[in-house]
Design a protein around this motif. Structure first.
Motif, PDB file in Angstrom:
ATOM      1  N   ARG A  96       0.827  -1.201   0.000  1.00 53.75           N
ATOM      2  CA  ARG A  96       0.000   0.000   0.000  1.00 53.75           C
ATOM      3  C   ARG A  96       0.871   1.264   0.000  1.00 53.75           C
ATOM      4  O   ARG A  96       0.600   2.221  -0.723  1.00 53.75           O
ATOM      5  N   ILE A  97       1.930   1.251   0.794  1.00 50.10           N
ATOM      6  CA  ILE A  97       2.831   2.409   0.866  1.00 50.10           C
ATOM      7  C   ILE A  97       3.532   2.606  -0.474  1.00 50.10           C
ATOM      8  O   ILE A  97       3.669   3.727  -0.957  1.00 50.10           O
ATOM      9  N   VAL A  98       3.942   1.516  -1.095  1.00 51.16           N
ATOM     10  CA  VAL A  98       4.592   1.597  -2.408  1.00 51.16           C
ATOM     11  C   VAL A  98       3.617   2.132  -3.444  1.00 51.16           C
ATOM     12  O   VAL A  98       3.963   2.994  -4.258  1.00 51.16           O
ATOM     13  N   ALA A  99       2.380   1.646  -3.403  1.00 53.47           N
ATOM     14  CA  ALA A  99       1.369   2.101  -4.357  1.00 53.47           C
ATOM     15  C   ALA A  99       1.057   3.588  -4.165  1.00 53.47           C
ATOM     16  O   ALA A  99       0.935   4.331  -5.139  1.00 53.47           O
ATOM     17  N   LEU A 100       0.950   4.031  -2.914  1.00 54.03           N
ATOM     18  CA  LEU A 100       0.690   5.451  -2.662  1.00 54.03           C
ATOM     19  C   LEU A 100       1.875   6.313  -3.094  1.00 54.03           C
ATOM     20  O   LEU A 100       1.688   7.395  -3.664  1.00 54.03           O
ATOM     21  N   ALA A 101       3.088   5.833  -2.853  1.00 53.57           N
ATOM     22  CA  ALA A 101       4.277   6.582  -3.288  1.00 53.57           C
ATOM     23  C   ALA A 101       4.321   6.665  -4.813  1.00 53.57           C
ATOM     24  O   ALA A 101       4.601   7.728  -5.374  1.00 53.57           O
TER      25      ALA A 101
END
Length: 128
Positions: A96-101
């Motif tokens: 999720r953090i990678v996708a948001l970044a």
């Protein structure tokens, strides 16, 4: 107790109290997109043709370049907010953090490139 239990708030499971604000911003940018895209369609329909010289000459006017820049900013902001909700709702692991970044990098990068292109044509008359 509003917004869930004390333990839920500590774990980040309580209300962040941002939902209504986010929802409102999405509606405002959607209305802005509707207004700006209608302006773009009617402006292009008023041109004698859609040739390169005609469109670049049209874009050199500040009365045209400013709304075009607003279209870019508003559209990319609206897109980022909508896709952020999808990512937050459907991705629950560490990706999720990678996708948001990736979403932030994409929207700022592509939006910046679009703004640069508009400004280059508006200020110099040459395509980017």
């Amino acid at each position: 107790m509003r917004g869930g239990s004390e333990l839920g708030r500590v774990r980040g499971l309580g209300s962040a109290k941002e939902g209504a604000h986010h929802w409102w911003r999405q509606r405002v940018t959607a209305f802005g997109n509707l207004f700006l895209i209608l302006w773009l369609i009617f402006s292009l329909l008023r041109l004698p043709d859609l040739g390169f010289e005609t469109v670049t000459g049209w874009l050199q006017s500040p009365i045209v370049a400013v709304p075009m820049a607003l279209i870019v900013v508003n559209t990319f902001w609206h897109m980022k907010m909508g896709l952020q909700v999808v990512i937050e709702d459907y991705i629950h692991d560490s990706s999720r953090i990678v996708a948001l970044a990736a979403l932030h990098i994409w929207t700022f990068g592509a939006g910046g490139l679009a703004l640069f292109s508009i400004l280059k044509v508006a200020l110099t008359g040459t395509p980017a």
